[in-house]
Design an enzyme around this catalytic site. Sequence first.
Site, PDB file in Angstrom:
ATOM      1  N   GLU A  73       1.019   5.795   0.598  1.00  0.00           N
ATOM      2  CA  GLU A  73       0.395   6.973   1.203  1.00  0.00           C
ATOM      3  C   GLU A  73       0.674   8.207   0.366  1.00  0.00           C
ATOM      4  OE1 GLU A  73       0.439   7.777   5.582  1.00  0.00           O
ATOM      5  OE2 GLU A  73       1.635   9.528   4.940  1.00  0.00           O
TER       6      GLU A  73
ATOM      7  N   GLY B 110      -4.408  12.090  15.963  1.00  0.00           N
ATOM      8  CA  GLY B 110      -4.036  13.339  15.319  1.00  0.00           C
ATOM      9  C   GLY B 110      -3.422  14.332  16.287  1.00  0.00           C
ATOM     10  N   ASP B 111      -3.072  15.491  15.760  1.00  0.00           N
ATOM     11  CA  ASP B 111      -2.456  16.560  16.544  1.00  0.00           C
ATOM     12  C   ASP B 111      -3.334  17.797  16.510  1.00  0.00           C
ATOM     13  OD1 ASP B 111      -0.035  15.078  17.062  1.00  0.00           O
ATOM     14  OD2 ASP B 111       0.499  15.452  14.959  1.00  0.00           O
TER      15      ASP B 111
ATOM     16  N   SER C  27       0.845  -1.181   0.000  1.00  0.00           N
ATOM     17  CA  SER C  27       0.000   0.000   0.000  1.00  0.00           C
ATOM     18  C   SER C  27       0.885   1.237   0.000  1.00  0.00           C
ATOM     19  CB  SER C  27      -0.945  -0.002   1.209  1.00  0.00           C
ATOM     20  OG  SER C  27      -0.220  -0.173   2.409  1.00  0.00           O
TER      21      SER C  27
ATOM     22  N   ALA D 180      -7.338   7.584  19.878  1.00  0.00           N
ATOM     23  CA  ALA D 180      -7.685   6.804  18.690  1.00  0.00           C
ATOM     24  C   ALA D 180      -8.595   5.636  19.031  1.00  0.00           C
ATOM     25  CB  ALA D 180      -6.423   6.307  17.992  1.00  0.00           C
TER      26      ALA D 180
END
Length: 283
Positions: A9, A100-101, A7, A115
């Site tokens: 990104e 996330g941030d 895969s 998460a």
Amino acid sequence: MQHLELSVEFFPPQTAEGEAKLDEARQRLMQRLRPAYYSVTYGAGGSTRERTFAVVERLHRAGLDVAPHLSCIGASRAQIREILQQYQALGVRRLVALRGDLPSGVRDPGELRYASELVDFIRAETGDHFWIAVAAYPEYHPQAASALADLDAFARKMHAGADCALTQYFYNPDAYAHFVEESRRRGVTAPIVPGIMPITSFARLARFSDACGAEIPRWVRKKMEAYGDDAESVRAFGLEVLVRLCERLLQLGAPGLHFYTMNQAEPTLAIAEALGLTRCATS
């Protein structure tokens, strides 16, 4: 060799030139690597939400299996529910669920702070509609209270309903092997796929690594520093390092490879070709 799920990104480009570059990379990777799916990043606090959705929609309409990133920090349940409904309506069947941030200057973490809570919310809202991947950190998350706390947090989000984990990039295969072993002890049975970051620029790699906590082995750092401005030598040495890393990961039983392409096809294809994983463009 065992069946491997490959895969890649992408990140949402900001300019028309960047969009053209992404389309070219996507076509090259589709022809030579044929990834199982294409993940698309999502900026801090959802800051690239519209651009992420635009890239996801374009790739999906091109017939590709897309896995958009979705982060929960700084967002409400209603906002996340709306995004899930958009992706369901589009026909997307994969997600990469992340904490996330927080964007700079924002203090409110939102309604879902971890998460594991996001994975649980997605399952409660959509059942088994989405295949869900989460993040893993073989060298441990830089904000984790301890290595054990990070492993426990990882196990919680896997047990919340994740189907797969994609790791932060790393260059020490022993870190991956240890992380997988410790995760299995915590009852995690789902695939843990190593993330692979090609090396094309030492300055860029050092900047990324300092930001995310990924360790560059001293011998790799010193060798690259010795090459100075010799970009071709840096790329050749980087390719050698990555090929050896991937060979070792596959020997360890890694179920796939997830390439952080930086919207470039050739560095990823060079690694895959050296591993015998590419195909003829006409096949």
